[in-house]
Design an enzyme around this catalytic site. Structure first.
Site, PDB file in Angstrom:
ATOM      1  N   ARG A   8       0.940  -1.302  -0.024  1.00 45.07           N
ATOM      2  CA  ARG A   8       0.041  -0.128   0.142  1.00 45.07           C
ATOM      3  C   ARG A   8       0.850   1.226   0.004  1.00 45.07           C
ATOM      4  NH1 ARG A   8      -4.008   2.790   4.793  1.00 45.07           N
ATOM      5  NH2 ARG A   8      -4.688   4.360   3.195  1.00 45.07           N
ATOM      6  N   HIS A   9       0.435   2.161  -0.832  1.00 43.64           N
ATOM      7  CA  HIS A   9       1.248   3.288  -0.985  1.00 43.64           C
ATOM      8  C   HIS A   9       1.351   4.170   0.434  1.00 43.64           C
ATOM      9  CE1 HIS A   9      -2.158   6.101  -0.396  1.00 43.64           C
ATOM     10  NE2 HIS A   9      -2.843   5.329  -1.046  1.00 43.64           N
ATOM     11  N   GLY A  10       2.283   4.972   0.706  1.00 50.12           N
ATOM     12  CA  GLY A  10       2.593   5.739   1.818  1.00 50.12           C
ATOM     13  C   GLY A  10       1.625   6.781   2.041  1.00 50.12           C
ATOM     14  N   GLU A  11       1.437   7.428   3.213  1.00 50.42           N
ATOM     15  CA  GLU A  11       0.685   8.383   3.359  1.00 50.42           C
ATOM     16  C   GLU A  11       0.614   9.643   2.887  1.00 50.42           C
ATOM     17  OE1 GLU A  11      -0.639   9.485   7.804  1.00 50.42           O
ATOM     18  OE2 GLU A  11       0.601  11.025   7.285  1.00 50.42           O
ATOM     19  N   TYR A  14      -4.228  14.124   2.403  1.00 49.06           N
ATOM     20  CA  TYR A  14      -5.484  13.648   2.217  1.00 49.06           C
ATOM     21  C   TYR A  14      -5.822  12.370   3.099  1.00 49.06           C
ATOM     22  CZ  TYR A  14      -5.759  16.467  -2.036  1.00 49.06           C
ATOM     23  OH  TYR A  14      -5.878  17.453  -2.828  1.00 49.06           O
ATOM     24  N   GLU A  84      -7.384   3.132  -7.066  1.00 52.55           N
ATOM     25  CA  GLU A  84      -8.427   3.098  -6.007  1.00 52.55           C
ATOM     26  C   GLU A  84      -9.600   3.444  -6.577  1.00 52.55           C
ATOM     27  OE1 GLU A  84      -9.435   2.208  -3.246  1.00 52.55           O
ATOM     28  OE2 GLU A  84      -8.002   3.051  -1.828  1.00 52.55           O
TER      29      GLU A  84
END
Length: 199
Positions: A8-11, A14, A84
């Site tokens: 999963r991508h980083g923060e 948003y 997404e």
């Protein structure tokens, strides 16, 4: 045996603000960058030799992949199909804002969450169909390889729920942290299991 590692991508800011955003395209924030530096170390510690990479084409996934610093000779493919959920006209809004601007959505978001679709967007059911179609193609074409997929929480949750429950019933049963790794294994006879989730 085919192995698929999902990251999963980083923060992003948003995420931090708890906004509904799927196809909007923010960059990683400082926390997100550090998360992926840690993911890189974890990946190196696992000694996973990646053969091929697929990623959502959105900036937060591209940047996450860059931070993992894989060998540049490994083929990397960027795909809209791995994006997404498209939240349509509630993209970039908080739950409270949605409640004020689109009060008629709230009941459906709670009680019909699998099929709820904001105007111009898609439902979780649509997302799962789109993602599974793509994953099935990838695992058929690249059998007996180690595949890395950089994507989004909704994408990975839809994948886990489909291959474990054959529907969306498990969608909310798994927590996926930013930068986490989830490993799916496809055996030679086509049986699928998850080695670990959210590591």
């Amino acid at each position: 045996m085919t192995e698929i590692l999902f990251i999963r991508h980083g923060e992003t800011d948003y995420n931090k603000k708890n906004l509904y955003y799927g196809h909007l395209n923010p960059s990683l924030n400082k926390t997100g960058i550090n998360q992926l530096k840690n993911t890189k170390k974890r990946l190196e510690g696992m000694n996973e030799k990646i053969d091929i990479v697929f990623s959502s084409d959105l900036k937060r996934c591209r940047e996450s992949l860059e931070l993992i610093e894989l060998d540049e000779n490994i083929k990397k493919y960027f795909s809209k199909e791995l994006r997404e959920l498209n939240f349509g006209n509630i993209e970039g809004k908080s739950y409270n804002e949605i409640g004020k601007e689109f009060p008629h959505y709230i009941d459906e978001m709670k009680n019909n969450w699998k099929y709820f679709k904001a105007e111009g967007g898609e439902s979780l059911n649509d997302l799962q169909k789109r993602i599974v179609k793509k994953i099935d193609k990838i695992k058929e074409k690249y059998q007996n390889r180690k595949i890395l997929i950089v994507a989004h929480a909704g994408v990975i949750q839809a994948v886990i729920s489909y291959y474990l429950f054959n529907n969306l019933d498990g969608y909310w049963k798994f927590k996926l942290d930013n930068g986490s790794i989830t490993k799916m294994v496809v055996t030679d006879d086509g049986f699928i299991y998850f080695d670990y989730i959210n590591r």
